[in-house]
Design an enzyme around this catalytic site. Sequence first.
Site, PDB file in Angstrom:
ATOM      1  N   ARG A 104       3.998  -4.742 -10.445  1.00 41.93           N
ATOM      2  CA  ARG A 104       3.250  -4.487 -11.679  1.00 41.93           C
ATOM      3  C   ARG A 104       4.162  -3.918 -12.766  1.00 41.93           C
ATOM      4  NH1 ARG A 104       0.068  -4.695  -7.296  1.00 41.93           N
ATOM      5  NH2 ARG A 104      -2.183  -5.030  -7.507  1.00 41.93           N
ATOM      6  N   ARG A 157      -2.305 -12.045  11.044  1.00 42.71           N
ATOM      7  CA  ARG A 157      -1.853 -10.792  11.673  1.00 42.71           C
ATOM      8  C   ARG A 157      -2.736 -10.338  12.823  1.00 42.71           C
ATOM      9  NH1 ARG A 157       0.290  -7.718   6.207  1.00 42.71           N
ATOM     10  NH2 ARG A 157       2.328  -8.729   6.219  1.00 42.71           N
ATOM     11  N   LYS A 165       5.988  -1.514  -3.177  1.00 42.71           N
ATOM     12  CA  LYS A 165       6.030  -2.948  -3.489  1.00 42.71           C
ATOM     13  C   LYS A 165       4.970  -3.308  -4.538  1.00 42.71           C
ATOM     14  CE  LYS A 165       4.858  -5.947  -0.098  1.00 42.71           C
ATOM     15  NZ  LYS A 165       3.720  -6.788  -0.538  1.00 42.71           N
ATOM     16  N   ASP A 172      -2.497  -3.356   4.965  1.00 37.66           N
ATOM     17  CA  ASP A 172      -1.109  -3.675   5.319  1.00 37.66           C
ATOM     18  C   ASP A 172      -0.610  -2.839   6.489  1.00 37.66           C
ATOM     19  OD1 ASP A 172      -1.087  -5.518   3.276  1.00 37.66           O
ATOM     20  OD2 ASP A 172      -0.077  -4.193   1.850  1.00 37.66           O
TER      21      ASP A 172
HETATM   22  C1  S3P Z   1      -1.579  -6.029  -2.779  1.00 32.73           C
HETATM   23  C2  S3P Z   1      -2.864  -6.127  -2.326  1.00 32.73           C
HETATM   24  C3  S3P Z   1      -3.203  -6.422  -0.921  1.00 32.73           C
HETATM   25  C4  S3P Z   1      -2.035  -6.188   0.012  1.00 32.73           C
HETATM   26  C5  S3P Z   1      -0.739  -6.729  -0.530  1.00 32.73           C
HETATM   27  C6  S3P Z   1      -0.423  -6.108  -1.872  1.00 32.73           C
HETATM   28  C7  S3P Z   1      -1.345  -5.792  -4.215  1.00 32.73           C
HETATM   29  O1  S3P Z   1      -3.601  -7.779  -0.846  1.00 32.73           O
HETATM   30  O2  S3P Z   1      -2.283  -6.755   1.269  1.00 32.73           O
HETATM   31  O3  S3P Z   1       0.348  -6.452   0.341  1.00 32.73           O
HETATM   32  O4  S3P Z   1      -0.214  -5.418  -4.587  1.00 32.73           O
HETATM   33  O5  S3P Z   1      -2.296  -5.957  -5.003  1.00 32.73           O
HETATM   34  P1  S3P Z   1      -5.096  -8.229  -1.238  1.00 32.73           P
HETATM   35  O6  S3P Z   1      -5.367  -7.680  -2.557  1.00 32.73           O
HETATM   36  O7  S3P Z   1      -5.123  -9.724  -1.275  1.00 32.73           O
HETATM   37  O8  S3P Z   1      -5.956  -7.691  -0.151  1.00 32.73           O
END
Ligand code: S3P
Length: 450
Positions: free
Chosen positions: A27, A352, A22, A321
């Site tokens: 990106r 969570r 994801k 996550d």
């Molecule tokens: C992500 C960063 C994480 C993660 C999210 C995806 C990302 O969040 O929890 O599911 O793609 O940069 P945070 O950067 O806010 O911790």
Amino acid sequence: MPDFRVTAISSLQAELSVPGDKSVSHRAAILGGLSNGTCAIRNFLPSEDCLNTLNAMAALGARHEVLASLTGYGPTELVIHGRSMRLAAPAAPIDCGNSGTGMRLLAGLLAAQPFDSELFGDASLSSRPMGRITQPLAEMGASIETLGAKPGCAPLRIHGARLRPIRYEMPVASAQVKSAILLAGLFTDGETTVTQPAETRDHTERMFASFGMSVRRDGNAISLTGGQIPQACDFTVPGDISSAAFWLVAAAALPGSLLRVRDVGLNPTRTAILNVLSRMGAHIHEALHSSSGEPIGHLEIQGANLTGTTLKPAEIPNLIDEIPVIAVAAALASGTTEIRNARELRVKETDRITTAVNNLRAMGAEIEEFDDGMAIHGGRQLHGADLDSFGDHRIAMAFAIAGLFASGETVIRNTDCVNTSYPGFSHHLRAVMAHATDPSAFTLPTDPQP
Ligand code: S3P
């Protein structure tokens, strides 16, 4: 989507691959759209979150063509026509759905454009903190209004401006914040440096390099010089280790099981889940087969009688996550597992800590809740329960895994949310419950090539 109805399994001998990552797919959609040419993206994640980001880039003028798709979901292979950093003003507000990553990264990008724009999302996203990006972007010269009923929350009205580079010390360890600032920094005239309080996932830095841009790292400080243009390239998205984590925990907690996960991302800023499951007693073998850009490899895991562990503070951002499903593994392990320094969990798609604790208690687990985490006293037999996902994909999937170990039936309500990160999860769950061993039973249906 119907509720998940889950009963216990007695064995897990399987080989599967999970959909694309994801974080990397968001990106790829953004950098492909900013690039100076045509980019083929393979194994794109056709989840609602990533499709929203892809559509946002289309609304900003970066067209794409679909080469292959997952039936019922969306593109897995596509070609994006980049705009060479010159985006078009969107005709309407942009919907980010449930995605904090989509909204925060797009906000960084839009803050630097010579036009105004608006980002909105669902009820969960509209209650998540946006001050963490609006404040540094304002220091760079952007003006962003938070229009939400809750202070500091979306919708965001972004008045784009010519931005100044910044040196910014992030108060929270967040890859989303780091990435929003680095994307904004690309449009400035000088050097932007972001310092993170702890290491966070580095997909943005790696993808900037894959697109021919220079990013420097000095300890936890990441710097780039503005004015660089992403060079169009083809990019393969690895399987998402955060999706694989559900099956890794199922296999880890079942002695005698053997699970192979093919072509999964093994970026060291995402693999702490493997260290944790190894510490708990599972046997894991990693075979890296490609390391340009994002490391990709195969995993093999054998189950064991798990024992509890303590998560180290530095591990938390790496496995943030995975904590809901780690909490499930902890309930299945003997002894106590401590998860502290994880207050960030309270501002994810749901709180969570609360949602995981409440659902585990409903299944009979013994668990203490703290402001910044939980302690799970494992080893009690879980019993089936009627549970809500609260609209949180990772809670829905974590508790489907718990149901595989509970007596009686576990029902998970409100499961549409899994499509935000793992299209095809219910197909894989059914194959696991049917004790499928043939990899074809786990293959998700794809549409014929157009
Ligand atoms: C992500 C960063 C994480 C993660 C999210 C995806 C990302 O969040 O929890 O599911 O793609 O940069 P945070 O950067 O806010 O911790």
